[in-house]
Structures are given as structure tokens and as C-alpha cells.
Design an enzyme around this catalytic site. Structure first.
Site, PDB file in Angstrom:
ATOM      1  N   LYS A 171       0.878  -1.190   0.000  1.00  0.00           N
ATOM      2  CA  LYS A 171       0.000   0.000   0.000  1.00  0.00           C
ATOM      3  C   LYS A 171       0.910   1.234   0.000  1.00  0.00           C
ATOM      4  CE  LYS A 171      -2.024   3.088   1.973  1.00  0.00           C
ATOM      5  NZ  LYS A 171      -1.964   4.477   1.459  1.00  0.00           N
ATOM      6  N   GLU A 244       8.691   1.560  11.505  1.00  0.00           N
ATOM      7  CA  GLU A 244       9.760   2.560  11.296  1.00  0.00           C
ATOM      8  C   GLU A 244       9.083   3.922  11.342  1.00  0.00           C
ATOM      9  OE1 GLU A 244      12.934   2.072  10.999  1.00  0.00           O
ATOM     10  OE2 GLU A 244      13.028  -0.083  10.698  1.00  0.00           O
ATOM     11  N   CYS A 278      13.415  11.004   7.515  1.00  0.00           N
ATOM     12  CA  CYS A 278      13.175  10.651   8.921  1.00  0.00           C
ATOM     13  C   CYS A 278      14.421  10.889   9.771  1.00  0.00           C
ATOM     14  CB  CYS A 278      12.722   9.202   9.022  1.00  0.00           C
ATOM     15  SG  CYS A 278      13.841   8.081   8.178  1.00  0.00           S
ATOM     16  N   GLU A 377       8.750  16.246  15.562  1.00  0.00           N
ATOM     17  CA  GLU A 377       9.417  16.177  14.273  1.00  0.00           C
ATOM     18  C   GLU A 377       9.015  17.365  13.391  1.00  0.00           C
ATOM     19  OE1 GLU A 377       8.083  12.844  11.860  1.00  0.00           O
ATOM     20  OE2 GLU A 377      10.120  12.547  11.168  1.00  0.00           O
TER      21      GLU A 377
HETATM   22  P1  NAP Z   1       1.990   8.745   7.370  1.00  0.00           P
HETATM   23  O1  NAP Z   1       1.004   9.839   7.193  1.00  0.00           O
HETATM   24  O2  NAP Z   1       2.084   8.088   8.681  1.00  0.00           O
HETATM   25  O3  NAP Z   1       1.676   7.686   6.208  1.00  0.00           O
HETATM   26  C1  NAP Z   1       2.489   6.570   5.991  1.00  0.00           C
HETATM   27  C2  NAP Z   1       1.685   5.499   5.283  1.00  0.00           C
HETATM   28  O4  NAP Z   1       0.659   5.024   6.171  1.00  0.00           O
HETATM   29  C3  NAP Z   1       0.952   5.990   4.034  1.00  0.00           C
HETATM   30  O5  NAP Z   1       0.937   4.975   3.063  1.00  0.00           O
HETATM   31  C4  NAP Z   1      -0.444   6.252   4.569  1.00  0.00           C
HETATM   32  O6  NAP Z   1      -1.440   6.245   3.572  1.00  0.00           O
HETATM   33  C5  NAP Z   1      -0.604   5.095   5.524  1.00  0.00           C
HETATM   34  N1  NAP Z   1      -1.648   5.259   6.537  1.00  0.00           N
HETATM   35  C6  NAP Z   1      -2.210   6.415   6.979  1.00  0.00           C
HETATM   36  N2  NAP Z   1      -3.165   6.136   7.901  1.00  0.00           N
HETATM   37  C7  NAP Z   1      -3.192   4.792   8.054  1.00  0.00           C
HETATM   38  C8  NAP Z   1      -3.955   3.895   8.859  1.00  0.00           C
HETATM   39  N3  NAP Z   1      -4.914   4.325   9.697  1.00  0.00           N
HETATM   40  N4  NAP Z   1      -3.712   2.576   8.767  1.00  0.00           N
HETATM   41  C9  NAP Z   1      -2.750   2.110   7.931  1.00  0.00           C
HETATM   42  N5  NAP Z   1      -2.018   2.909   7.124  1.00  0.00           N
HETATM   43  C10 NAP Z   1      -2.220   4.237   7.184  1.00  0.00           C
HETATM   44  O7  NAP Z   1       3.479   9.237   7.013  1.00  0.00           O
HETATM   45  P2  NAP Z   1       3.964  10.100   5.788  1.00  0.00           P
HETATM   46  O8  NAP Z   1       3.507  11.507   5.980  1.00  0.00           O
HETATM   47  O9  NAP Z   1       3.640   9.407   4.511  1.00  0.00           O
HETATM   48  O10 NAP Z   1       5.541  10.005   5.994  1.00  0.00           O
HETATM   49  C11 NAP Z   1       6.253  10.827   6.835  1.00  0.00           C
HETATM   50  C12 NAP Z   1       6.554  10.140   8.147  1.00  0.00           C
HETATM   51  O11 NAP Z   1       7.253   8.925   7.929  1.00  0.00           O
HETATM   52  C13 NAP Z   1       7.484  10.957   9.026  1.00  0.00           C
HETATM   53  O12 NAP Z   1       7.033  10.917  10.350  1.00  0.00           O
HETATM   54  C14 NAP Z   1       8.825  10.253   8.890  1.00  0.00           C
HETATM   55  O13 NAP Z   1       9.716  10.454   9.966  1.00  0.00           O
HETATM   56  C15 NAP Z   1       8.390   8.842   8.779  1.00  0.00           C
HETATM   57  N6  NAP Z   1       9.444   8.036   8.164  1.00  0.00           N
HETATM   58  C16 NAP Z   1      10.140   7.160   8.971  1.00  0.00           C
HETATM   59  C17 NAP Z   1      11.190   6.421   8.425  1.00  0.00           C
HETATM   60  C18 NAP Z   1      11.965   5.445   9.265  1.00  0.00           C
HETATM   61  O14 NAP Z   1      12.684   4.621   8.694  1.00  0.00           O
HETATM   62  N7  NAP Z   1      11.865   5.480  10.579  1.00  0.00           N
HETATM   63  C19 NAP Z   1      11.517   6.571   7.076  1.00  0.00           C
HETATM   64  C20 NAP Z   1      10.777   7.468   6.301  1.00  0.00           C
HETATM   65  C21 NAP Z   1       9.732   8.192   6.854  1.00  0.00           C
HETATM   66  P3  NAP Z   1      -1.989   7.646   2.967  1.00  0.00           P
HETATM   67  O15 NAP Z   1      -0.841   8.286   2.272  1.00  0.00           O
HETATM   68  O16 NAP Z   1      -3.058   7.205   2.057  1.00  0.00           O
HETATM   69  O17 NAP Z   1      -2.474   8.452   4.143  1.00  0.00           O
END
Ligand code: NAP
Length: 486
Positions: A171, A244, A278, A377
Site C-alpha cells: 500500500k 519505522e 526521517c 518532528e
Molecule cells: P503517514 O502519514 O504516517 O503515512 C504513511 C503510510 O501510512 C501511508 O501509506 C499512509 O497512507 C498510511 N496510513 C495512513 N493512515 C493509516 C492507517 N490508519 N492505517 C494504515 N495505514 C495508514 O506518514 P507520511 O507523511 O507518509 O511520511 C512521513 C513520516 O514517515 C514521518 O514521520 C517520517 O519520519 C516517517 N518516516 C520514517 C522512516 C523510518 O525509517 N523510521 C523513514 C521514512 C519516513 P496515505 O498516504 O493514504 O495516508
């Protein structure tokens, strides 16, 4: 229009609705993709479940050959895939070419590892017995990917999951689904149903994937807030979760460091991908004796960075992924200024770019540790710089965060390095050379930055279940069985 990829075939979405993907550099629509729904997800999970037994039984060497072929196909499509990534993420073409290669290397790495790793034989207490520790695949793995590295973070999950003998349902993030939907081309030599791709809102499709009774393992990269939600959902069925999550990485610059190298390295970690990394540096602690000099060099360097669209090869700082994300960064800088921070570079939208969600790389001075900006963050091109007096104080400040993802130290003092890697609360620790990933080096966080590791041997084990097999070869009666309880 691109289609969903389910059971080795293209599929229309059950909702009939679409999602528009917009180029962050131009604000122009790039394409529309199907908006999948829970019914599509059910079909994808059913296909993955049907295929699992045969894929699990496929010899590891055969699986490995198929993964090497995935890597070959990725490299062959490098230019085209990099362009698609640039359109949907805003990143530069140069970087995206590198990320296609990184993803390919990841498939190669896990192909090599699975040829070599199956478990171990451990000593038995008696002769005539065999004790085995074997590693088995888990089943259907749900892979949920964020917008900031759509291909690389997909590869970090899908390559080890497939290598271990699992099947997957992917997804992607709603803002960046294009390249993911194109990946049927690199997976279509695998058995039908081994890889399935469903787009759609996280709150519907992602949620359904996490809740699905036939998906025992979820590999998620994204925000801590969504990670917490998945952790709670996963508890209902005691799923194996690999999370992650977000970070607020500290960089510590000591007075003995090469200040020019440190200023350049901090700029690279703070502004790469417009700070949407991240492990970007979000709190920069500089030893008092060199604080003013470092700040001057860092601000000067930042002011000279080239901001522009990723399609332009001279660009160094690209746009944020969306309007809301840019506005949020802007609002946080406004609050920080109100709380006393001083902008020494950037701090506004670039005036020469009338379209696109750009924000100037921004350096903030006069920041206090307790300010709201440092508590959560930032996920944008904003670098707050703070002084420290002693190394003890620097370590305490760096560790005073709910997050524990990455951390960097700039010094040539081996005693400080030794203390640092023992005491710093972070899963990824860099000294003088930040953000370097290695396919064999496990990546992941401590505290609220997550659970589990991607990459390395640990990244394979996330997708395996361990069994201990005790085998008495003769099957004779043992003297310790009877009399019972004596
Ligand atoms: P996000 O809003 O948490 O979304 C991540 C993924 O989860 C997307 O595919 C999103 O789909 C999906 N999602 C959202 N709500 C969900 C739910 N209720 N159940 C299951 N899946 C759901 O994060 P983002 O804005 O895309 O990415 C930024 C974040 O990722 C930052 O906090 C960053 O630090 C973190 N990150 C962490 C790492 C690491 O390795 N630790 C690496 C990269 C990024 P939709 O797009 O359709 O909402």
C-alpha cells in the site's frame, strides 16, 4: 490510467473513484490512479494467501534468482522510473536515479543472504538426537510505505519479505502511488499473487490491511501517530509488527571537528529532500567555543543553496510534498520566531518560484531547548542551532527527546566517540559522515521511533518465524519419562 495489480493481473478499483497525483514543483496534475477500497484489499490478500504455500516451498535458490531479476529490471528502467519518482515526489532526477539503483541493490543483497541463511544446528543433550533452529516465512506481509522514499522503503520491506518466502500486499502513500503501480513490470515473472499492489487512503485501505485476519505481519514506515494506531490494531491479533516511525535527530558538533566539513554535512542532512527525511538533523548542538563561527559558515552555505524543481539538474533543494506540509513548516517557523528564535538564513517562500510548494532552507539561532519546535518532528527544511558547554550537556540534550532514530557526532576525539556510541539513544549512529545507509547495516529506531530493523540480517529476520526442532532419531523410550514426577 494505471491500474491496481492483484493476483498477477491488472485490476480496476471496486470504488470506481480515482486519486489525482500532483507534481509538487508545479502544482500541476501528473496523473490519476484508482482509489482502491477494502474490497480490493480483500482480493489482494486472498491472492497472496493462495500463493504463499507454493512460494514458501520454492527453493531459496530459485527465489534468489527471481529477486536478482527484479534488480536487473529496476536498473534497466532506471531513467524512466527516476523521472516518474521526480514527478510525484519533487526530488531531483539525479537522486532518484540513485534510489532506483539502491532498490536494485537491496534485491541483490537479500538474494545473496537467502542463499546462505536458513537457521542453525545446535548441540543436543543426548547422542542420536538432532536440534535444529529453522527460519520459516510468516505468511502474507502487508507493506505500508510513506511518501518520502516510495521506492527505496518499499524495497527495504518487499525484498527481505519475498526472499524469506512470504507473499506481499503493498500500500503506497496516496501522494506517491505512480512508480509503485509501475512495479508490476519488475515483479511479473514471480508467481501470480506473490506481489499485489493496492492504492487508496491509509485510513481505509491501510487500516483494512492492518486489521485483516489473513495478514499476520505488517511492515510500516510512516509517522509515529499512525504507527501508534497500527500498534494498537495489531495487538488484537498479536501481529508481528515492524514499525519505522518519526524522528527528531540531534547532531553534535564539537570544537575539534573540521568545521567546514561539519557545516556542509549538517546542511546535507537538514535540507536533503527538503528536510523530509526521517533521519534529517532537526536539533544541531554546537560547542560554545565554535558556535558563532559554525553558525556563520552554516548560514552562509545555506543561503547559497539552489532551490528549484527536481527536473532541473542544478537544483539542490526541492519542494515539500504538498501545500499543507509547506504551510505547516511555515507556521512552525512563525511560532519559533514568536518564542524568540532568530532566522539567520531562509525563513520564507522563495520569491523567484511562483508555483510549487517550496520553502527556503532555514537556519534558526537563539533557539532554546524547551521551544515547541524541538519537541516534535519538523519534517521540513528547518535547522535550529543551539550552543552547548560540556559534552555531558550535549549528550543529555541530544537524548532528551521522545524519539531515538538517528544521531550524528562531529569530532576527532576517540574518547568522545566511544562514549557517544554507548550512551546515545538512537538506532542509527553516524560519526563525521551522516545518513550513510548500508544494505548489510540494520536501520531502525529506539523509543517512539519504532520497533524492529530494516536491512541487514535483522531485516530478513523481521519476516521470519523461528522454530526449534528437537528430533530423537531412534525414537526409543527414555529413562527419564517414568515414573512421572519423580
Ligand atoms: P503517514 O502519514 O504516517 O503515512 C504513511 C503510510 O501510512 C501511508 O501509506 C499512509 O497512507 C498510511 N496510513 C495512513 N493512515 C493509516 C492507517 N490508519 N492505517 C494504515 N495505514 C495508514 O506518514 P507520511 O507523511 O507518509 O511520511 C512521513 C513520516 O514517515 C514521518 O514521520 C517520517 O519520519 C516517517 N518516516 C520514517 C522512516 C523510518 O525509517 N523510521 C523513514 C521514512 C519516513 P496515505 O498516504 O493514504 O495516508
Amino acid at each position: 490510467m494505471r491500474k491496481l495489480w492483484i493476483d498477477g493481473r491488472f485490476a480496476d478499483s471496486s470504488t470506481g473513484a480515482t486519486i489525482q497525483v500532483v507534481d509538487p514543483a508545479t502544482e500541476e496534475p501528473v496523473d490519476v490512479v484508482p482509489k482502491g477500497g477494502p474490497a480490493d484489499l480483500d482480493r489482494a490478500v486472498a491472492a497472496a494467501k493462495r500463493t504463499f504455500p507454493a512460494w514458501k516451498r520454492t527453493p531459496a535458490w530459485t527465489r534468489a534468482e527471481m529477486l536478482v531479476e527484479v534488480g536487473r529490471r529496476l536498473r534497466a528502467a532506471r531513467e524512466e522510473f527516476a523521472l516518474t519518482l521526480t514527478r510525484e515526489t519533487g526530488r531531483t532526477l539525479r537522486k532518484n536515479r540513485g534510489y532506483v539503483d539502491w532498490a536494485a541493490m537491496c534485491f541483490d543483497y537479500y538474494a545473496g543472504l537467502i542463499r546462505d541463511r536458513r537457521g542453525r544446528v545446535i548441540p543436543s543433550a543426548q547422542t542420536g538426537q538432532l536440534n535444529l533452529v529453522i527460519k520459516e516465512p510468516i505468511g502474507v506481509v502487508g507493506c505500508i510505505v510513506p511518501f518520502n522514499y516510495p521506492l527505496m522503503l518499499l524495497a527495504w520491506k518487499v525484498a527481505p519479505a519475498l526472499a524469506a518466502g512470504n507473499t506481499v500486499v503493498i500500500k503506497p502513500a496516496t501522494q506517491t502511488p505512480l512508480l509503485t503501480l509501475d512495479l508490476h513490470r519488475v515483479f511479473d515473472h514471480l508467481p501470480k499473487g506473490a506481489v499485489n499492489i493496492v492504492t487508496g487512503p491509509g485510513s481505509e485501505v491501510g487500516d483494512a490491511l492492518v486489521r485483516h485476519p489473513d495478514v499476520p505481519c505488517i511492515a510500516f514506515t510512516g509517522s509515529t501517530a499512525v504507527g501508534q494506531h497500527i500498534y494498537r490494531l495489531g495487538a488484537e491479533r498479536i501481529k508481528k509488527l515492524h514499525l519505522e516511525l518519526g524522528g527528531s535527530d540531534a547532531a553534535i558538533v564539537c570544537a575539534d571537528a573540521d568545521l567546514d566539513a561539519a557545516a556542509r554535512a549538517v546542511a546535507w542532512t537538514a535540507f536533503l529532500n527538503a528536510g523530509q527525511v526521517c533521519t534529517s538533523a532537526e536539533r544541531i548542538y554546537v560547542e560554545q567555543a565554535v558556535h558563532a563561527e559554525f553558525l556563520e559558515r552554516f548560514a552562509d552555505l545555506t543561503g547559497r543553496l539552489v532551490i528549484g524543481p527536481g527536473i532541473d539538474e542544478t537544483t539542490e533543494v526541492t519542494p515539500l510534498i504538498g501545500r499543507a506540509e509547506r504551510d505547516q513548516v511555515e507556521a512552525r517557523v512563525t511560532v519559533a520566531r514568536r518564542e524568540g528564535a532568530k532566522v539567520v538564513a531562509g525563513g520564507r517562500r522563495p520569491s523567484h518560484l511562483t508555483k510549487g510548494w517550496f520553502y527556503e532552507p532555514t537556519v534558526l539561532a537563539d533557539v532554546r531547548h524547551g521551544m515547541s519546535l524541538l519537541k516534535e518532528e519538523i519534517f521540513g527544511p528547518v535547522a535550529p542551532v543551539l550552543p552547548f558547554r560540556t559534552f555531558d550537556e550535549a549528550l543529555a540534550l541530544a537524548n532528551d527527546s521522545p524519539y531515538g532514530l538517528g544521531a550524528t557526532l562531529y569530532t576527532r576525539d576517540a574518547r568522545r566517540v566511544r562514549r557517544y556510541f554507548e550512551e546515545i539513544e538512537a538506532g542509527n549512529v553516524w560519526v563525521n559522515d551522516p545518513l550513510v545507509d548500508n544494505p548489510a547495516g540494520p536501520f531502525g529506531g529506539m523509543k517512539m521511533s519504532g520497533l524492529g530493523r530494516e536491512l541487514g540480517e535483522e531485516g530478513l529476520e523481521e519476516f521470519q518465524v523461528t522454530k526449534h526442532v528437537h528430533w530423537d532419531i531412534e525414537g526409543s523410550v527414555k529413562p527419564w519419562w517414568f515414573p512421572l514426577e519423580k
